[in-house]
Design a protein around this motif. Structure first.
Motif, PDB file in Angstrom:
ATOM      1  N   PRO A 354       0.607  -1.244  -0.077  1.00  0.00           N
ATOM      2  CA  PRO A 354       0.007   0.007  -0.036  1.00  0.00           C
ATOM      3  C   PRO A 354       0.819   1.048  -0.002  1.00  0.00           C
ATOM      4  CG  PRO A 354      -0.661  -1.707   1.629  1.00  0.00           C
ATOM      5  CD  PRO A 354       0.597  -2.058   1.135  1.00  0.00           C
ATOM      6  N   PHE A 355       0.377   2.178  -0.755  1.00  0.00           N
ATOM      7  CA  PHE A 355       1.073   3.570  -0.887  1.00  0.00           C
ATOM      8  C   PHE A 355       1.108   4.218   0.449  1.00  0.00           C
ATOM      9  CE2 PHE A 355       1.056   8.076  -1.736  1.00  0.00           C
ATOM     10  CZ  PHE A 355       1.750   8.330  -2.244  1.00  0.00           C
ATOM     11  N   ILE A 387      -5.228  10.287   0.539  1.00  0.00           N
ATOM     12  CA  ILE A 387      -5.983  10.508   1.510  1.00  0.00           C
ATOM     13  C   ILE A 387      -4.964  11.061   2.527  1.00  0.00           C
ATOM     14  CG2 ILE A 387      -7.676   9.914   3.382  1.00  0.00           C
ATOM     15  CD1 ILE A 387      -8.486   7.642   1.619  1.00  0.00           C
ATOM     16  N   ASN A 388      -5.343  12.215   2.959  1.00  0.00           N
ATOM     17  CA  ASN A 388      -4.464  12.903   4.061  1.00  0.00           C
ATOM     18  C   ASN A 388      -4.819  12.291   5.553  1.00  0.00           C
ATOM     19  OD1 ASN A 388      -3.350  14.706   6.345  1.00  0.00           O
ATOM     20  ND2 ASN A 388      -3.544  16.405   4.793  1.00  0.00           N
ATOM     21  N   THR A 432       0.919  12.865   6.545  1.00  0.00           N
ATOM     22  CA  THR A 432       1.124  11.407   6.048  1.00  0.00           C
ATOM     23  C   THR A 432      -0.080  11.402   4.965  1.00  0.00           C
ATOM     24  OG1 THR A 432       2.145  10.601   7.780  1.00  0.00           O
ATOM     25  CG2 THR A 432       1.162   9.065   6.249  1.00  0.00           C
ATOM     26  N   PHE A 433       0.177  10.703   3.616  1.00  0.00           N
ATOM     27  CA  PHE A 433      -0.470  10.391   2.626  1.00  0.00           C
ATOM     28  C   PHE A 433      -0.749   8.825   2.447  1.00  0.00           C
ATOM     29  CE2 PHE A 433      -0.054  15.064   1.989  1.00  0.00           C
ATOM     30  CZ  PHE A 433      -1.297  15.595   1.798  1.00  0.00           C
ATOM     31  N   VAL A 434      -1.944   8.266   2.234  1.00  0.00           N
ATOM     32  CA  VAL A 434      -2.034   6.945   2.059  1.00  0.00           C
ATOM     33  C   VAL A 434      -3.084   6.939   0.986  1.00  0.00           C
ATOM     34  CG1 VAL A 434      -1.314   6.195   4.228  1.00  0.00           C
ATOM     35  CG2 VAL A 434      -3.838   6.660   3.742  1.00  0.00           C
ATOM     36  N   VAL A 435      -3.292   5.825   0.268  1.00  0.00           N
ATOM     37  CA  VAL A 435      -4.374   5.571  -0.673  1.00  0.00           C
ATOM     38  C   VAL A 435      -5.616   4.636  -0.115  1.00  0.00           C
ATOM     39  CG1 VAL A 435      -2.989   5.507  -2.654  1.00  0.00           C
ATOM     40  CG2 VAL A 435      -3.289   3.385  -1.258  1.00  0.00           C
TER      41      VAL A 435
END
Length: 754
Positions: A354-355, A387-388, A432-435
């Motif tokens: 995951p990103f 997503i933040n 932090t950013f994720v998908v």
């Protein structure tokens, strides 16, 4: 279009010995087209160039870009052609000859992708170094061969330790008069506590600098040609062979002390091969137990190519650095507190994980906010949504770019280990950013030091006042150490930062970028006025002018509060009966509170009072809340005219740190500023002094501290308490306040008459 400066050199010289060099440059340039291809993680390097101011960081970066084929021409930081270095893209940077903002670029050397961040050297812009080191895998510590280990060198060294970043040292400016790399090496060992040793020795110094001796491969390297791009290898000069043998043995011993494999070979008196020695240096460098030291002169184009080889050989790739994310367990009704634990990130470059990425720098670009990110895990493609984690906001990514100073190159996707940028994302530095929020991961944020200097800021015209919010909004978002706020105590708008140069740069940027001229000045100090002895009041407010009049009488006492409560006021209604109806009590309270906003002596706030309302009187027709408000104001004015008052000033707890040799100077400076030394703590080479100093005496201290400690001193302060001013300060405050109101004191009248 490919920039074939190597081919031009070949054509100009027309010599066969340059043919190989030119062909190498050709292949290097041509392979830049393959930079966007996703190489294995072993072929990725993320490095930062850090050092004290004026050590040659930006010049070194300029040479790296030239020799790797990223740029076709080299320019100087303070060049005569008014072009300036590639990484100093801001106009102010080129005018002043200093780096203000960190700048990112990428290049290719021997089929390795290298992402580089050039950082400022001035202590006022230390947050740029802080957030760059947070996302980098390795760092280059540049030292001046004349200046050696300086103040910001120590600061950068502490920052590298904070983020556990392996480093490679490069001693620059060997062409300068007074160059002494051996002294610099001893300073690294003594001041920075590094287990360091030379990988190279200089062939000549100052104007006689010709090349370097490679101690690992035991050969001499010369840099010939107009731009030093013709590398000639030869035997070590006879007069240096003995010295080279001794220093190679010292290198082996230094590495053997911290590497088990090489240590066993050393005890068995085996001579390590070149490959075994290089592998051992890499192992201990990654563990931060050894610092390889390389030499050269960026300005004279000597030593850069072997230095680039050292970056590939000894600094880590993203897969060799352990990065962790924080995961919180889901809260439940029976377990309301979330438990946190660290999860290692997997930087594989196949997009199977995951990103996860971290935003480490914000900048206003031509197309909106430009956000610099480091990808720690997974893959992000153009058009994906991220997503933040902090705000839970989802945003689609229409464009991904790589940065080359202020230029951009679009890319289709990024993988773990890449540094990239994107537009249109509303976030803060350290987000932090994720998908997918289901993975529930967040990265450690960035350490931000507290501001140490505050100044008042005033727009010069009405137009400037309209433009000011635009610039301030952008700067405070980009730079977390730059603060802008209105101080209710002194009724002034203030800006805070890391130093006077820091605030001066932003004032100039407001004028150049937003056409907003501002004036910076010394801020006012929030003094307070307080009563020293109890004062009994009995005040009657009576007014009759036809129709309904005003009638109110208040009786009570104003007492000083204890010293630990001298920043607040307390009002207490102690009336009994109906002499003052309860609906009029709020009017009395508001009257006293209004008068406490501005004292009669100096115009500062009044605090430390205990106001007791004991009795009073009212009229059935003429009394009102407003009448009692005016009666309270009259009673307070009476107390100001007849009571005994004092001025309070804020006292700050100050902690000063500097090398031990400056301890006497520091104590003398604090005493001169009416400071009270609380404690001193010292080690073999460092001292820390804790003192209490009036805030009014602290303005300008940062400049005096840095000049008296050769730029090595640091300090922090925080509010402690309010205490009475001395008589000199009190008289000066009263005089200035009366002058501002147009009041001429009696003694001054007599002087004028005489």
């Amino acid at each position: 279009m490919l920039r074939l400066h190597g081919l031009k050199q070949f054509v100009r010289r027309k010599s066969f010995c340059n043919f190989k060099i030119s062909q190498q440059c050709w292949r290097c340039f041509a392979s830049h087209q393959k930079f966007s291809e996703h190489k294995p993680i072993e072929y990725i390097r993320n490095i930062g160039i850090s050092a004290h101011i004026d050590s040659g960081k930006t010049t070194l970066t300029e040479r790296i870009l030239y020799y790797t084929g990223r740029i076709s021409e080299m320019h100087e930081v303070k060049g005569k052609d008014n072009v300036g270095a590639t990484m100093d893209s801001m106009e102010l940077e080129r005018q002043r000859g200093i780096t203000i903002q960190s700048a990112a670029t990428y290049t290719l050397w021997k089929n390795h992708n290298i992402n580089i961040i050039d950082t400022p050297g001035h202590v006022d812009f230390t947050v740029e170094v802080e957030r760059s080191l947070r996302v980098l895998d390795g760092a280059v510590l540049v030292l001046c061969s004349v200046g050696g280990v300086q103040s910001q060198t120590m600061t950068v060294n502490r920052q590298m330790g904070r983020y556990n970043v392996p480093c490679l040292a490069f001693i620059n400016k060997l062409d300068r008069q007074g160059a002494n790399p051996h002294r610099v090496l001893m300073q690294m060992r003594n001041k920075l506590r590094h287990n360091a040793a030379f990988l190279q020795l200089p062939i000549g110094l100052e104007s006689n600098l010709e090349g370097v001796v490679d101690l690992i491969h035991q050969k001499a390297i010369y840099f010939e040609g107009e731009f030093g791009d013709v590398i000639r290898e030869d035997e070590i000069p006879k007069e240096m062979r003995s010295q080279a043998t001794d220093f190679r043995q010292e290198l082996v011993e230094s590495v053997s002390n911290v590497d088990e494999r090489l240590g066993e070979m050393f005890l068995e008196e085996k001579t390590p091969t070149e490959q075994e020695l290089k592998e051992a240096i890499r192992r201990v460098c990654l563990k931060r137990t050894f610092t390889p030291v390389m030499l050269g002169s960026a300005l004279k184009n000597k030593g850069i190519q072997p230095f680039l080889d050292g970056v590939l050989d000894y600094l880590p790739n993203p897969g060799e650095v352990e990065n962790f994310a924080l995961r919180e367990t889901n809260k439940s009704f029976d377990k309301p507190l979330a438990l946190s634990f660290f999860v290692p990130l997997n930087p594989v470059r196949d997009g199977s994980t995951p990103f996860v990425s971290l935003a480490f720098k914000l900048e206003a670009g031509r197309f909106g906010q430009l956000t610099y990110l480091r990808c720690y895990q997974g893959r992000l493609k153009k058009g994906d949504s991220i997503i933040n984690v902090r705000t839970n906001k989802k945003v689609r990514i229409p464009r991904l770019v790589r940065l080359h100073s202020n230029q951009m190159e679009d890319v289709e996707d990024v993988l773990a280990g890449d540094i990239f940028a994107l537009f249109g994302v509303d976030c803060a530095s350290g987000d932090t950013f994720v998908v997918d929020l289901d993975i529930n991961l967040s990265l450690e944020s960035i350490y931000v030091p507290d501001p140490v200097v505050s100044m008042s800021i005033t727009p010069l015209t009405t137009k400037d006042r309209d433009n000011l919010p635009k610039g301030i909004s952008r700067f405070t978002k980009e730079d977390p150490t730059f603060h802008y706020y209105f101080d209710n105590d002194v009724k002034e708008t203030l800006v805070s930062g890391m130093g006077e140069l820091h605030l001066e740069i932003y004032a100039q940027r407001l004028e150049k970028e937003y056409n907003c001229k501002v004036k910076l000045g010394k801020p006012k100090v929030s003094f307070r006025e307080t009563l020293t002895q109890p004062f009994e009041f009995d005040y009657l407010h009576k007014k009759q002018s036809g129709g309904q009049g005003q009638f109110a009488r208040v009786i009570g006492v104003i007492e000083p509060l204890p010293a630990n409560q001298n920043t607040v006021n307390v009002f207490k209604d102690m009336t009994v009966g109906t002499n003052i109806p309860k609906q009029f009590i709020p009017g009395v309270r508001k009257g006293f509170e209004l008068m406490c906003e501005k004292g009669m002596l100096t115009g500062h706030k009044v605090s430390g009072l205990f106001i007791k309302l004991l009795d009073g009187a009212h009229h059935s027709v003429d009394s009102s809340e407003w009448a009692f408000n005016l009666a309270a104001q009259g009673a307070f004015k009476q107390a100001c005219e007849e009571g005994q008052w004092n001025i309070l000033e804020p006292i700050m707890s100050v902690e000063v740190s500097a090398p031990i040799e400056f301890q006497g100077n520091l104590i003398s400076q604090l005493n001169k500023r009416s400071g009270l030394i609380i404690s001193t703590d010292s080690t073999a080479d460092w001292c820390t002094i804790n003192a209490e100093v009036p805030l009014n005496e602290m303005f300008g201290f940062i400049g005096e501290l840095r000049s008296s400690t050769q730029g090595k001193g640091e300090y922090s302060m925080e509010y402690s308490r309010y205490t009475p001013c001395n008589q000199v300060v009190t008289d000066e405050l009263i005089r200035k306040y009366e002058e501002s109101r147009g009041i001429i004191r009696e003694d001054e009248k007599k002087k004028k008459k005489n």
